[in-house]
Scaffold this motif. Structure first.
Motif, PDB file in Angstrom:
ATOM      1  N   HIS A  37       0.845  -1.152   0.333  1.00 54.06           N
ATOM      2  CA  HIS A  37       0.120   0.331   0.142  1.00 54.06           C
ATOM      3  C   HIS A  37       0.785   1.350  -0.065  1.00 54.06           C
ATOM      4  CE1 HIS A  37      -3.501  -2.718   1.105  1.00 54.06           C
ATOM      5  NE2 HIS A  37      -2.363  -3.407   2.100  1.00 54.06           N
ATOM      6  N   SER A  38       1.468   1.539  -0.838  1.00 53.94           N
ATOM      7  CA  SER A  38       2.337   2.471  -1.429  1.00 53.94           C
ATOM      8  C   SER A  38       2.090   3.878  -2.566  1.00 53.94           C
ATOM      9  CB  SER A  38       4.054   1.847  -2.226  1.00 53.94           C
ATOM     10  OG  SER A  38       4.550   3.500  -2.013  1.00 53.94           O
ATOM     11  N   VAL A  39       2.391   4.995  -1.718  1.00 51.66           N
ATOM     12  CA  VAL A  39       1.812   5.946  -2.496  1.00 51.66           C
ATOM     13  C   VAL A  39       2.824   6.880  -3.347  1.00 51.66           C
ATOM     14  CG1 VAL A  39      -0.324   6.485  -1.425  1.00 51.66           C
ATOM     15  CG2 VAL A  39       1.259   7.710  -1.255  1.00 51.66           C
ATOM     16  N   SER A  40       2.807   7.648  -4.819  1.00 54.58           N
ATOM     17  CA  SER A  40       4.238   7.894  -4.981  1.00 54.58           C
ATOM     18  C   SER A  40       4.021   9.755  -4.551  1.00 54.58           C
ATOM     19  CB  SER A  40       3.878   7.801  -6.375  1.00 54.58           C
ATOM     20  OG  SER A  40       5.134   8.333  -7.024  1.00 54.58           O
ATOM     21  N   VAL A  41       4.669  10.546  -4.350  1.00 59.02           N
ATOM     22  CA  VAL A  41       4.370  11.787  -4.354  1.00 59.02           C
ATOM     23  C   VAL A  41       5.515  12.655  -4.678  1.00 59.02           C
ATOM     24  CG1 VAL A  41       4.659  13.852  -2.182  1.00 59.02           C
ATOM     25  CG2 VAL A  41       4.266  11.353  -1.468  1.00 59.02           C
ATOM     26  N   GLY A  42       4.787  13.383  -5.951  1.00 64.56           N
ATOM     27  CA  GLY A  42       5.622  13.597  -6.558  1.00 64.56           C
ATOM     28  C   GLY A  42       5.858  15.402  -7.462  1.00 64.56           C
ATOM     29  N   GLY A  43       6.688  16.298  -7.598  1.00 61.04           N
ATOM     30  CA  GLY A  43       7.398  17.438  -7.463  1.00 61.04           C
ATOM     31  C   GLY A  43       7.833  18.275  -6.396  1.00 61.04           C
ATOM     32  N   LEU A  44       8.634  16.978  -5.587  1.00 60.32           N
ATOM     33  CA  LEU A  44       8.482  17.743  -4.691  1.00 60.32           C
ATOM     34  C   LEU A  44      10.278  18.496  -4.820  1.00 60.32           C
ATOM     35  CD1 LEU A  44       8.609  14.442  -2.781  1.00 60.32           C
ATOM     36  CD2 LEU A  44       7.674  16.062  -1.255  1.00 60.32           C
ATOM     37  N   SER A  45      10.774  19.296  -3.860  1.00 60.48           N
ATOM     38  CA  SER A  45      12.155  19.958  -3.635  1.00 60.48           C
ATOM     39  C   SER A  45      12.866  19.273  -3.917  1.00 60.48           C
ATOM     40  CB  SER A  45      12.168  20.893  -2.779  1.00 60.48           C
ATOM     41  OG  SER A  45      13.086  21.581  -2.473  1.00 60.48           O
ATOM     42  N   PHE A  46      14.344  20.049  -4.481  1.00 60.02           N
ATOM     43  CA  PHE A  46      15.617  18.248  -4.659  1.00 60.02           C
ATOM     44  C   PHE A  46      15.658  18.569  -2.723  1.00 60.02           C
ATOM     45  CE2 PHE A  46      15.954  19.817  -8.832  1.00 60.02           C
ATOM     46  CZ  PHE A  46      15.717  18.802  -9.081  1.00 60.02           C
ATOM     47  N   ASP A  47      15.480  19.606  -1.666  1.00 62.93           N
ATOM     48  CA  ASP A  47      15.560  19.771  -0.387  1.00 62.93           C
ATOM     49  C   ASP A  47      14.941  18.785   0.637  1.00 62.93           C
ATOM     50  OD1 ASP A  47      18.360  21.119  -1.550  1.00 62.93           O
ATOM     51  OD2 ASP A  47      16.874  22.827  -1.567  1.00 62.93           O
ATOM     52  N   THR A  48      13.976  18.565  -0.238  1.00 60.31           N
ATOM     53  CA  THR A  48      12.944  17.749   0.941  1.00 60.31           C
ATOM     54  C   THR A  48      13.315  16.291   1.798  1.00 60.31           C
ATOM     55  OG1 THR A  48      10.758  18.824  -0.610  1.00 60.31           O
ATOM     56  CG2 THR A  48      10.638  17.035   0.889  1.00 60.31           C
ATOM     57  N   LYS A  49      13.250  16.328   2.533  1.00 58.18           N
ATOM     58  CA  LYS A  49      13.910  15.209   3.639  1.00 58.18           C
ATOM     59  C   LYS A  49      13.084  14.310   3.851  1.00 58.18           C
ATOM     60  CE  LYS A  49      18.226  16.790   3.608  1.00 58.18           C
ATOM     61  NZ  LYS A  49      18.711  16.601   2.841  1.00 58.18           N
ATOM     62  N   ARG A  50      13.349  12.565   4.113  1.00 55.82           N
ATOM     63  CA  ARG A  50      12.859  12.092   4.508  1.00 55.82           C
ATOM     64  C   ARG A  50      11.728  12.261   5.772  1.00 55.82           C
ATOM     65  NH1 ARG A  50      14.076   8.271   8.280  1.00 55.82           N
ATOM     66  NH2 ARG A  50      15.541   8.885   7.992  1.00 55.82           N
ATOM     67  N   LYS A  51      12.570  12.728   6.920  1.00 54.51           N
ATOM     68  CA  LYS A  51      12.040  13.306   8.415  1.00 54.51           C
ATOM     69  C   LYS A  51      10.465  14.341   8.071  1.00 54.51           C
ATOM     70  CE  LYS A  51      16.146  12.391  10.934  1.00 54.51           C
ATOM     71  NZ  LYS A  51      16.984  13.347  11.925  1.00 54.51           N
ATOM     72  N   VAL A  52      10.700  15.260   7.654  1.00 54.43           N
ATOM     73  CA  VAL A  52       9.561  16.462   7.034  1.00 54.43           C
ATOM     74  C   VAL A  52       8.126  15.211   6.035  1.00 54.43           C
ATOM     75  CG1 VAL A  52       8.632  18.171   5.071  1.00 54.43           C
ATOM     76  CG2 VAL A  52      11.438  18.351   6.581  1.00 54.43           C
ATOM     77  N   LEU A  53       8.360  14.325   5.416  1.00 58.38           N
ATOM     78  CA  LEU A  53       7.517  13.313   4.534  1.00 58.38           C
ATOM     79  C   LEU A  53       7.230  12.360   5.920  1.00 58.38           C
ATOM     80  CD1 LEU A  53       9.658  12.476   1.093  1.00 58.38           C
ATOM     81  CD2 LEU A  53       7.141  14.379   1.184  1.00 58.38           C
ATOM     82  N   LYS A  54       7.628  12.086   6.059  1.00 58.64           N
ATOM     83  CA  LYS A  54       7.709  10.925   7.435  1.00 58.64           C
ATOM     84  C   LYS A  54       6.165  12.032   8.315  1.00 58.64           C
ATOM     85  CE  LYS A  54       8.750   6.813   9.824  1.00 58.64           C
ATOM     86  NZ  LYS A  54      10.065   6.031  10.375  1.00 58.64           N
ATOM     87  N   LYS A  55       6.473  12.839   8.925  1.00 54.10           N
ATOM     88  CA  LYS A  55       6.134  13.791   9.253  1.00 54.10           C
ATOM     89  C   LYS A  55       4.832  13.859   9.255  1.00 54.10           C
ATOM     90  CE  LYS A  55       6.274  17.793  12.573  1.00 54.10           C
ATOM     91  NZ  LYS A  55       7.459  18.888  13.137  1.00 54.10           N
ATOM     92  N   ILE A  56       4.771  14.682   7.886  1.00 52.77           N
ATOM     93  CA  ILE A  56       3.356  14.536   6.838  1.00 52.77           C
ATOM     94  C   ILE A  56       3.005  13.839   6.901  1.00 52.77           C
ATOM     95  CG2 ILE A  56       2.469  16.407   4.522  1.00 52.77           C
ATOM     96  CD1 ILE A  56       5.079  17.506   5.234  1.00 52.77           C
ATOM     97  N   PHE A  57       2.958  12.592   6.673  1.00 52.79           N
ATOM     98  CA  PHE A  57       2.121  12.078   6.197  1.00 52.79           C
ATOM     99  C   PHE A  57       1.924  10.678   6.816  1.00 52.79           C
ATOM    100  CE2 PHE A  57       3.539  12.950   1.851  1.00 52.79           C
ATOM    101  CZ  PHE A  57       2.288  13.027   1.112  1.00 52.79           C
ATOM    102  N   LYS A  58       2.677  11.125   7.875  1.00 54.47           N
ATOM    103  CA  LYS A  58       2.340   9.799   9.654  1.00 54.47           C
ATOM    104  C   LYS A  58       0.653  10.698  10.107  1.00 54.47           C
ATOM    105  CE  LYS A  58       4.600  12.204  12.995  1.00 54.47           C
ATOM    106  NZ  LYS A  58       5.148  11.805  14.104  1.00 54.47           N
ATOM    107  N   ALA A  59      -0.063  11.574   9.272  1.00 55.35           N
ATOM    108  CA  ALA A  59      -1.272  12.195  10.033  1.00 55.35           C
ATOM    109  C   ALA A  59      -2.511  11.020   9.109  1.00 55.35           C
ATOM    110  CB  ALA A  59      -1.479  13.797   9.791  1.00 55.35           C
ATOM    111  N   PHE A  60      -2.211  10.638   8.061  1.00 52.57           N
ATOM    112  CA  PHE A  60      -3.413   9.517   7.622  1.00 52.57           C
ATOM    113  C   PHE A  60      -2.758   8.221   7.808  1.00 52.57           C
ATOM    114  CE2 PHE A  60      -2.034  13.054   5.228  1.00 52.57           C
ATOM    115  CZ  PHE A  60      -3.406  14.054   4.520  1.00 52.57           C
TER     116      PHE A  60
END
Length: 146
Positions: A37-60
């Motif tokens: 069950h995986s989603v693909s997030v496209g259009g990110l900044s080159f500088d976006t880190k994994r920790k930022v994504l994990k923090k945002i997406f764990k709300a779901f």
């Protein structure tokens, strides 16, 4: 070394001092295996880190892994969840939203298809077509001379 050359060297040293240390994006991935069950997030900044994504997406839901570096797609990340309902909620909740100043597109992760090799049929081989070659007929023959 002339005055102008020394100024150029000094400017290069100043610019080199401002460049942050390079971080290999391959090292910014979770160690575990992603779930189905995986989603693909496209259009990110080159500088976006994994920790930022994990923090945002764990709300779901429960985030299993975050793969920030995806070969061939530097602005994409794959976030996997523990269930399909969490995955759907993340797609509905984050598609078209901003992450670090960039609007992202969230969709189900495309399945990587492995190319299956088709066995070749044995034939006559390459280059054995109807060539002109040294055949009979055309032109004068070399032997008679009369």
């Amino acid at each position: 070394m002339g005055k102008r050359a020394r100024e150029e060297v000094d400017e290069e040293e100043e610019v080199a001092g401002e460049v942050p240390e390079f971080e290999d994006p391959c090292l910014d991935n979770d160690d575990g295996e992603p779930s189905a069950h995986s989603v693909s997030v496209g259009g990110l900044s080159f500088d976006t880190k994994r920790k930022v994504l994990k923090k945002i997406f764990k709300a779901f839901g429960t985030v299993v892994t975050v793969r920030r570096y995806v070969p061939g797609a530097p602005r994409r990340a794959d976030v996997s969840y523990s269930s399909a309902d969490e995955m759907k909620a993340a797609i509905e909740g984050m598609n078209g939203k901003d992450i670090e100043g960039r609007t992202v597109k969230v969709q189900t992760t495309p399945v990587v298809e492995v190319a299956v090799e088709v066995s070749k049929k044995k034939g006559k081989g390459k280059g054995k077509g109807k060539g002109k070659g040294k055949g009979k007929g055309k032109g004068k023959s070399k032997g008679t001379g009369r």
